[in-house]
Design a protein around this motif. Structure first.
Motif, PDB file in Angstrom:
ATOM      1  N   PHE A 105       1.154  -1.116   0.097  1.00  0.00           N
ATOM      2  CA  PHE A 105       0.173  -0.033  -0.127  1.00  0.00           C
ATOM      3  C   PHE A 105       0.833   0.933   0.233  1.00  0.00           C
ATOM      4  O   PHE A 105       0.789   2.071   0.511  1.00  0.00           O
ATOM      5  N   THR A 106       1.953   1.269  -1.279  1.00  0.00           N
ATOM      6  CA  THR A 106       2.539   2.499  -1.238  1.00  0.00           C
ATOM      7  C   THR A 106       1.917   3.108  -1.794  1.00  0.00           C
ATOM      8  O   THR A 106       1.029   3.714  -2.305  1.00  0.00           O
ATOM      9  N   PRO A 107       2.374   4.856  -1.890  1.00  0.00           N
ATOM     10  CA  PRO A 107       1.724   5.961  -2.894  1.00  0.00           C
ATOM     11  C   PRO A 107       1.797   5.211  -3.972  1.00  0.00           C
ATOM     12  O   PRO A 107       0.226   5.538  -4.975  1.00  0.00           O
ATOM     13  N   GLU A 108       2.770   5.042  -4.004  1.00  0.00           N
ATOM     14  CA  GLU A 108       2.726   4.798  -5.709  1.00  0.00           C
ATOM     15  C   GLU A 108       2.328   3.557  -6.246  1.00  0.00           C
ATOM     16  O   GLU A 108       1.440   4.117  -7.807  1.00  0.00           O
ATOM     17  N   ILE A 109       2.213   2.872  -5.431  1.00  0.00           N
ATOM     18  CA  ILE A 109       1.400   1.264  -6.267  1.00  0.00           C
ATOM     19  C   ILE A 109      -0.053   1.905  -6.185  1.00  0.00           C
ATOM     20  O   ILE A 109      -0.973   1.414  -7.027  1.00  0.00           O
ATOM     21  N   LEU A 110      -0.496   2.740  -5.384  1.00  0.00           N
ATOM     22  CA  LEU A 110      -1.758   3.439  -5.404  1.00  0.00           C
ATOM     23  C   LEU A 110      -2.108   3.740  -6.486  1.00  0.00           C
ATOM     24  O   LEU A 110      -3.368   4.067  -6.968  1.00  0.00           O
ATOM     25  N   ARG A 111      -1.732   4.812  -6.755  1.00  0.00           N
ATOM     26  CA  ARG A 111      -1.874   6.207  -7.418  1.00  0.00           C
ATOM     27  C   ARG A 111      -1.370   5.015  -8.837  1.00  0.00           C
ATOM     28  O   ARG A 111      -2.739   5.405 -10.153  1.00  0.00           O
ATOM     29  N   ARG A 130       1.155  11.089  -4.445  1.00  0.00           N
ATOM     30  CA  ARG A 130       1.939  10.522  -4.068  1.00  0.00           C
ATOM     31  C   ARG A 130       1.434  11.328  -2.856  1.00  0.00           C
ATOM     32  O   ARG A 130       1.116  10.006  -1.397  1.00  0.00           O
ATOM     33  N   LEU A 131       1.509  12.313  -2.820  1.00  0.00           N
ATOM     34  CA  LEU A 131       1.343  13.387  -1.095  1.00  0.00           C
ATOM     35  C   LEU A 131       0.335  12.990  -0.448  1.00  0.00           C
ATOM     36  O   LEU A 131      -0.130  12.572   0.285  1.00  0.00           O
ATOM     37  N   ILE A 132      -0.686  13.649  -1.417  1.00  0.00           N
ATOM     38  CA  ILE A 132      -2.272  12.547  -0.885  1.00  0.00           C
ATOM     39  C   ILE A 132      -2.315  11.209  -0.057  1.00  0.00           C
ATOM     40  O   ILE A 132      -3.587  11.332   0.739  1.00  0.00           O
TER      41      ILE A 132
END
Length: 395
Positions: free
Chosen positions: A159-165, A220-222
């Protein structure tokens, strides 16, 4: 007269050894009886030997006398002791170790997969897997520490920001957005129905996708803030800690048990051959066999097993021979070719050698035969004289 006749008869059986010719003609009674019919005599001797003397029944009786349990036990004991004696020779032990290692490796690589396959099909194997599932897998539950560690790993690696994006970009395709918008209009009720049909969710989802695509850093920050605010790590830890198979519905639990048992049996059947092959390649079979032989030679306790092994081996062999001896002899006798061997030996024996052998028997065992013939001849001659004188006097 009788002595001369008997001696002459014995001599004429063999002599002359070859034909005699006078003026180009062969004399009668040359060669002697035996040289003239040696081939016929050899075949007759062979037929008599195989049909009358060495019959299967006679050979079986001889074999049973020679292969008695006591004889078998002594033979096996001698073989075992001789083998141990040979193992004291380092060269012999090395050669035997190499042969034994090759046999063990082949037996391991070929037999273990078949044994495992049969074992996986056995009913007790299936019952054992079910029992393992019920006693180990079913009551298994992660501790708080384990759940927290696994949840932390999932949060950091999945669940990293990049994977979620990337998941949002891949998931929010045009067709997916259209379908989500349609379902929202069809299934929403009350105020949500008005919002879905007037405003719709197509526009917001499209703008979300464009935002994630055009402004990756901000996205990614959001997403990172969203994961932190939701407390996803703690929620995952609580979920994993409360996860137990025993909480499943009975039908689902039974289906899961059946699938696990079948999967384990299939995995056992599929993986064991490859594992056994790799394991067999890793083991130094010749070296292990040589160590085993070294222990067998150097350990005095091995000598204590000689007598029990010989006794048990003789018992097994005796039981086997009791069942199979008749069939073995029936196959063994034709394979020997005794009749052809006797024919060849008799045919290759010269008349002179056979005459010397028979004359020796006559001289040793039948030495009185010529004398008996001489006495009988004399008596017959005297009787003929008396008869002639009687007939002449009264005739």
């Amino acid at each position: 007269m009788g002595f001369t006749a008997d001696t002459l008869a014995l001599t004429m059986l063999f002599r002359p050894y070859g034909p005699i010719y006078i003026f180009g003609r062969q004399l009668p009674l040359t060669p002697g009886l035996f040289p003239r019919g040696q081939a016929r005599f050899a075949r007759k001797v062979a037929t008599t030997l195989t049909d009358k003397l060495l019959t299967p029944d006679e050979v079986q009786l001889i074999a049973r006398r020679l292969l008695s349990p006591q004889q078998l036990e002594q033979g096996l004991r001698w073989i075992l002791l001789y083998t141990l004696g040979e193992l004291n020779n380092p060269q012999q032990r090395t050669r035997l170790a190499q042969a034994l290692g090759a046999i063990l490796q082949k037996l391991f690589e070929q037999s273990l997969p078949s044994w495992t396959t049969e074992l996986s099909k056995a009913s007790f194997m299936q019952q054992g897997v079910i029992k393992l599932f019920d006693q180990v897998v079913l009551p298994f539950q992660l501790s708080k520490t384990q759940s927290t560690a696994i949840a932390g790993w999932i949060n950091e690696r999945i669940f990293t920001p990049e994977i979620l994006r990337q998941a949002l970009l891949n998931g929010l395709s045009d067709s997916t957005i259209e379908e989500l918008d349609r379902q929202a209009k069809d299934r929403s009720q009350g105020g949500y129905w008005l919002l879905a049909n007037v405003v719709g969710i197509k526009g917001p989802l499209t703008r979300l996708k464009e935002f994630c695509r055009d402004q990756p850093e901000q996205a990614r920050l959001i997403l990172q803030d969203l994961v932190n605010n939701l407390g996803l790590k703690n929620r995952l830890a609580d979920l994993l800690m409360n996860l137990k198979l025993s909480n499943l519905p009975p039908a689902t639990l039974e289906s899961t048990r059946t699938q696990v048992v079948e999967t384990l049996q299939q995995a056992l059947t599929a993986l064991i051959p490859e594992i056994s092959q790799r394991l067999g390649e890793q083991i130094q079979w010749a070296e292990q066999a040589e160590k085993l032989l070294d222990q067998a030679v150097s350990t005095e306790a091995v000598l204590q097993w000689i007598d029990p092994l010989a006794q048990e081996g003789s018992r097994v062999l005796d039981q086997y021979l009791s069942r199979e001896l008749e069939q073995l002899i029936a196959k063994f006798l034709p394979a020997l070719g005794l009749e052809e061997i006797v024919i060849d030996k008799v045919s290759q024996t010269s008349p002179a050698e056979l005459e010397a052998a028979i004359q020796g028997v006559v001289r040793q065992e039948l030495r009185t035969l010529p004398y008996v013939g001489m006495v009988m001849g004399a008596l017959v001659g005297i009787l003929e004289i008396f008869l002639f004188m009687f007939l002449a006097r009264f005739g």
